[in-house]
Design a protein around this motif. Structure first.
Motif, PDB file in Angstrom:
ATOM      1  N   ARG A 292       0.827  -1.192   0.000  1.00 44.80           N
ATOM      2  CA  ARG A 292       0.000   0.000   0.000  1.00 44.80           C
ATOM      3  C   ARG A 292       0.871   1.255   0.000  1.00 44.80           C
TER       4      ARG A 292
ATOM      5  N   THR B  42       3.171   3.311   2.954  1.00 40.85           N
ATOM      6  CA  THR B  42       3.420   2.407   4.086  1.00 40.85           C
ATOM      7  C   THR B  42       4.647   1.544   3.806  1.00 40.85           C
ATOM      8  N   CYS B  43       5.079   0.828   4.854  1.00 41.43           N
ATOM      9  CA  CYS B  43       6.110  -0.221   4.739  1.00 41.43           C
ATOM     10  C   CYS B  43       7.412   0.309   4.136  1.00 41.43           C
TER      11      CYS B  43
ATOM     12  N   MET C 100      -2.220   0.198  -4.372  1.00 44.40           N
ATOM     13  CA  MET C 100      -1.014  -0.535  -3.987  1.00 44.40           C
ATOM     14  C   MET C 100       0.001  -0.512  -5.118  1.00 44.40           C
TER      15      MET C 100
ATOM     16  N   SER D 232       3.288  -6.363   8.876  1.00 48.55           N
ATOM     17  CA  SER D 232       2.756  -5.195   8.170  1.00 48.55           C
ATOM     18  C   SER D 232       1.246  -5.246   8.018  1.00 48.55           C
TER      19      SER D 232
ATOM     20  N   ASP E 299      -1.328  -4.078   4.856  1.00 41.77           N
ATOM     21  CA  ASP E 299      -0.650  -3.180   3.919  1.00 41.77           C
ATOM     22  C   ASP E 299       0.221  -3.919   2.912  1.00 41.77           C
TER      23      ASP E 299
END
Length: 342
Positions: free
Chosen positions: A253, A256-257, A285, A305, A308
């Motif tokens: 996503r 994020t991450c 994404m 995570s 996400d």
């Protein structure tokens, strides 16, 4: 150590909380057995317990510990020695070892070693010669997040055999293992258990990330003896299989991450190109590719995570992630506010 005079057993019973001799004969007998056990233990760990009398008019023996006999001598550390201890003390991310490491640094500080207090301009502050503060810009960590790490280490320390479910590399089936543990070793960033496999009657090396369930302690403490001349590090280096590097395709996503994105390369944004035979992913994404070697270790990171990250490929990584999510869901059932409680 709080007094220079000899203290009798009855005086110790009055002064030390939780050490009361009691009133009945049975209670007093239990108190004397406890005292004899504790006295023997103090001497066993090297604390000099002295006996004597403060007066010639008494026949009752007393006990004392000379502070000077018990205290550590002054500790003087060279800068490289202090730096090595600082790194060792800050190394552990696992709770079972972070506490003892911090305790060791406090004991060194009590013995006279300078401990950094975050003020580099002060003597003994961060970065000062001989200080035990972490080095600026360098904060090492040993990742020991595998659930099997702590029970395996406890088994090695207590000398107890263990049982655990284990999945071999490239094998979908899980087999029960019964092992006498000899050591836990870090090798190329991964943790291994070394020991004697009782089912196979041979020395074996097990990667902790492939332990597929709870590690159970079996048998009495002290029953496992490490054979003389065993080099657990050499066993791991000789038996640990070389890792085949593979590529995972992940839908991540946007926004994020960030840690996972580092080292990954983009495939496309939004929907998967028709030329790639993957299922469609949500439009918010990004599709990324990232190399990995350890399926279970990478799956644990991805699960952290949450929603996400979606695993598109390979199938075994996707299966490992789904299995972990199912396990987490099962643990929540019946918990307050969990699946049962809506």
């Amino acid at each position: 150590m709080a007094t220079s005079r000899f203290l009798t057993v009855s005086q110790l019973g009055e002064l030390v909380e939780g050490y009361e001799p009691g009133v009945t004969a049975e209670e007093q007998d239990a108190f004397r057995r406890m005292f004899e056990r504790d006295k023997a233990y103090l001497r066993e760990i090297g604390i000099p317990l002295e006996t004597g009398r403060d007066s010639a008019f008494t026949d009752e023996v007393g006990y004392r510990i000379h502070r000077g006999d018990y205290a550590l001598p002054e500790i003087a550390l060279a800068p490289d020695e202090a730096a090595a201890l600082a790194l060792a003390g800050s190394l552990w991310s696992v709770a079972a070892l972070a506490g003892p490491a911090a305790s060791a640094l406090r004991k060194l500080a009590a013995g006279g070693a300078a401990v950094a207090d975050g003020e580099p301009d002060r003597p003994g502050g961060a970065g000062g010669p001989g200080s035990l503060g972490a080095l600026d810009g360098f904060e090492p960590r040993v990742d020991a997040a595998e659930p099997a790490f702590e029970p395996c280490l406890a088994a090695v320390q207590s000398g107890r055999a263990i049982r655990f479910p284990y999945r071999k590399v490239g094998d979908a089936d899980i087999a029960e293992r019964h092992v006498e543990p000899w050591g836990v070793v870090s090798w190329h960033g991964r943790w291994y258990l070394v020991g004697h496999d009782l089912h196979r009657g041979a020395e074996r090396v097990f990667r902790l990330s492939r332990v597929a369930g709870a590690v159970r302690l079996v048998g009495p403490a002290g029953a496992v003896r490490v054979p003389a001349g065993v080099d657990v590090a050499a066993m791991v280096s000789a038996q640990a299989p070389s890792e085949r590097e593979r590529t995972a395709t992940l839908a991540v996503r946007r926004g994020t991450c960030h840690a996972l994105r580092r080292g990954a390369r983009p495939v496309s944004a939004g929907c998967v190109p028709p030329a790639r035979p993957h299922p469609a992913v949500p439009a918010d994404m990004d599709l990324l590719e990232r190399t990995f070697t350890d399926t279970e270790r990478f799956a644990r990171w991805i699960v952290g995570s949450g929603p996400d990250v979606l695993v598109v490929a390979p199938p075994e990584l996707r299966t490992a992630v789904i299995a972990r999510l199912h396990a987490a869901s099962g643990q929540l059932v019946g918990a307050p506010g969990g699946a049962d409680g809506g």
